[in-house]
Design a protein around this motif. Structure first.
Motif, PDB file in Angstrom:
ATOM      1  N   ASP A   1       0.828  -1.209   0.000  1.00 12.85           N
ATOM      2  CA  ASP A   1       0.000   0.000   0.000  1.00 12.85           C
ATOM      3  C   ASP A   1       0.862   1.258   0.000  1.00 12.85           C
ATOM      4  OD1 ASP A   1      -2.312  -1.514  -0.077  1.00 12.85           O
ATOM      5  OD2 ASP A   1      -2.686  -1.380   2.077  1.00 12.85           O
ATOM      6  N   LEU A   2       2.007   1.228   0.707  1.00 13.10           N
ATOM      7  CA  LEU A   2       2.925   2.373   0.690  1.00 13.10           C
ATOM      8  C   LEU A   2       3.507   2.582  -0.710  1.00 13.10           C
ATOM      9  CD1 LEU A   2       4.761   1.879   4.093  1.00 13.10           C
ATOM     10  CD2 LEU A   2       3.202   3.755   3.476  1.00 13.10           C
ATOM     11  N   LYS A   3       3.877   1.476  -1.379  1.00 13.41           N
ATOM     12  CA  LYS A   3       4.396   1.581  -2.754  1.00 13.41           C
ATOM     13  C   LYS A   3       3.325   2.132  -3.689  1.00 13.41           C
ATOM     14  CE  LYS A   3       7.094  -2.563  -2.730  1.00 13.41           C
ATOM     15  NZ  LYS A   3       7.390  -3.796  -3.469  1.00 13.41           N
ATOM     16  N   LEU A   4       2.098   1.667  -3.514  1.00 11.92           N
ATOM     17  CA  LEU A   4       0.999   2.130  -4.353  1.00 11.92           C
ATOM     18  C   LEU A   4       0.748   3.623  -4.132  1.00 11.92           C
ATOM     19  CD1 LEU A   4      -1.231   1.457  -6.393  1.00 11.92           C
ATOM     20  CD2 LEU A   4      -2.667   0.768  -4.467  1.00 11.92           C
ATOM     21  N   ALA A   5       0.756   4.051  -2.877  1.00  8.69           N
ATOM     22  CA  ALA A   5       0.555   5.475  -2.581  1.00  8.69           C
ATOM     23  C   ALA A   5       1.660   6.317  -3.217  1.00  8.69           C
ATOM     24  CB  ALA A   5       0.510   5.700  -1.064  1.00  8.69           C
ATOM     25  N   GLN A   6       2.909   5.847  -3.138  1.00 13.05           N
ATOM     26  CA  GLN A   6       4.010   6.599  -3.739  1.00 13.05           C
ATOM     27  C   GLN A   6       3.852   6.668  -5.251  1.00 13.05           C
ATOM     28  OE1 GLN A   6       6.544   8.426  -2.221  1.00 13.05           O
ATOM     29  NE2 GLN A   6       6.638   9.158  -4.334  1.00 13.05           N
TER      30      GLN A   6
ATOM     31  N   GLU B   1      -9.858   9.562 -11.026  1.00 16.78           N
ATOM     32  CA  GLU B   1      -8.456   9.713 -11.424  1.00 16.78           C
ATOM     33  C   GLU B   1      -7.556   8.769 -10.633  1.00 16.78           C
ATOM     34  OE1 GLU B   1     -10.406  12.351 -10.398  1.00 16.78           O
ATOM     35  OE2 GLU B   1     -10.849  13.114 -12.399  1.00 16.78           O
ATOM     36  N   ILE B   2      -7.807   8.656  -9.334  1.00 13.42           N
ATOM     37  CA  ILE B   2      -7.019   7.753  -8.491  1.00 13.42           C
ATOM     38  C   ILE B   2      -7.257   6.315  -8.915  1.00 13.42           C
ATOM     39  CG2 ILE B   2      -6.771   6.830  -6.152  1.00 13.42           C
ATOM     40  CD1 ILE B   2      -7.160   9.702  -5.116  1.00 13.42           C
ATOM     41  N   ASN B   3      -8.508   5.955  -9.165  1.00 12.46           N
ATOM     42  CA  ASN B   3      -8.819   4.587  -9.574  1.00 12.46           C
ATOM     43  C   ASN B   3      -8.121   4.219 -10.885  1.00 12.46           C
ATOM     44  OD1 ASN B   3     -10.432   4.569  -7.326  1.00 12.46           O
ATOM     45  ND2 ASN B   3     -12.343   4.702  -8.449  1.00 12.46           N
ATOM     46  N   GLU B   4      -8.134   5.150 -11.838  1.00  9.07           N
ATOM     47  CA  GLU B   4      -7.476   4.900 -13.121  1.00  9.07           C
ATOM     48  C   GLU B   4      -5.966   4.776 -12.937  1.00  9.07           C
ATOM     49  OE1 GLU B   4      -6.825   7.092 -17.393  1.00  9.07           O
ATOM     50  OE2 GLU B   4      -8.680   7.492 -16.309  1.00  9.07           O
ATOM     51  N   ALA B   5      -5.390   5.679 -12.167  1.00 12.24           N
ATOM     52  CA  ALA B   5      -3.946   5.641 -11.934  1.00 12.24           C
ATOM     53  C   ALA B   5      -3.555   4.399 -11.133  1.00 12.24           C
ATOM     54  CB  ALA B   5      -3.492   6.906 -11.213  1.00 12.24           C
ATOM     55  N   ALA B   6      -4.424   3.955 -10.235  1.00 15.61           N
ATOM     56  CA  ALA B   6      -4.124   2.764  -9.437  1.00 15.61           C
ATOM     57  C   ALA B   6      -3.952   1.550 -10.332  1.00 15.61           C
ATOM     58  CB  ALA B   6      -5.211   2.518  -8.405  1.00 15.61           C
ATOM     59  N   SER B   7      -4.790   1.439 -11.339  1.00 15.71           N
ATOM     60  CA  SER B   7      -4.677   0.322 -12.273  1.00 15.71           C
ATOM     61  C   SER B   7      -3.315   0.356 -12.965  1.00 15.71           C
ATOM     62  CB  SER B   7      -5.809   0.384 -13.296  1.00 15.71           C
ATOM     63  OG  SER B   7      -5.738  -0.695 -14.174  1.00 15.71           O
ATOM     64  N   THR B   8      -2.898   1.535 -13.396  1.00  9.00           N
ATOM     65  CA  THR B   8      -1.593   1.696 -14.035  1.00  9.00           C
ATOM     66  C   THR B   8      -0.481   1.372 -13.043  1.00  9.00           C
ATOM     67  OG1 THR B   8      -2.474   3.399 -15.481  1.00  9.00           O
ATOM     68  CG2 THR B   8      -0.079   3.339 -15.231  1.00  9.00           C
TER      69      THR B   8
END
Length: 162
Positions: A60-65, A89-96
């Motif tokens: 989760d820390l890596k994902l947040a960064q 925007e967060i959801n789209e970027a999270a997938s990436t």
């Protein structure tokens, strides 16, 4: 996105491996074993709750960064809480980001894909009865919790005894 309680995180871990955002940007994933650097298991598929949670928190820390690197305002999640911010925007970027950093760690489970699908279909029905539009679950896919579902509805609809 909605965060599942810790005991549900363990139960739901492997289905998130299909890049679903049941990671919910919040530390929710589904059961099953994945391979790779983010797996919390040893070689035998067994993992303690503490080891899984530590691996999940690190992920989760890596994902947040990664999300911050993409220009989004996301705080480091508290241990066991996962990312709390949510937007299209967060959801789209999270997938990436998940594609870039890999799948979240998983917790080994004896639940088959067919059993998990049956459970997810029951959950979807429960959320629909509670007035939420839920995508029809498919085998091997993570179950996505409606963003605006209350903690009480989430707890009731993701009850493993449904």
């Amino acid at each position: 996105m909605k965060l599942l309680p810790t005991h549900l995180s363990r139960t739901l871990a492997g289905f998130a491996a299909t890049a679903a955002i049941l990671v919910t940007l919040a530390g929710c994933s589904a059961p099953a074993e994945t391979n790779g650097p983010t797996s919390a298991s040893g070689g035998d598929g067994a993992v303690s709750d503490a080891a899984f949670q530590a691996a999940r928190d690190a992920y989760d820390l890596k994902l947040a960064q990664c999300l911050r690197d993409k220009g989004l305002d996301v705080k480091d999640p508290e241990p066991g809480q996962g990312i709390q911010e949510s937007s299209p925007e967060i959801n789209e970027a999270a997938s990436t980001c998940m594609t870039e950093i890999g799948d979240p760690p998983t917790f080994a489970s004896s639940m088959s894909d067919a059993e998990a699908l049956t459970l997810h279909l029951k959950w979807a029905d429960c959320f629909r009865k509670a007035g939420f539009g839920v995508t029809e679950p498919t085998s091997g896919q993570a179950f996505v919790i409606p963003n605006d579902a209350s903690d009480e509805v989430v707890a009731a609809c993701t009850d493993l005894t449904l």
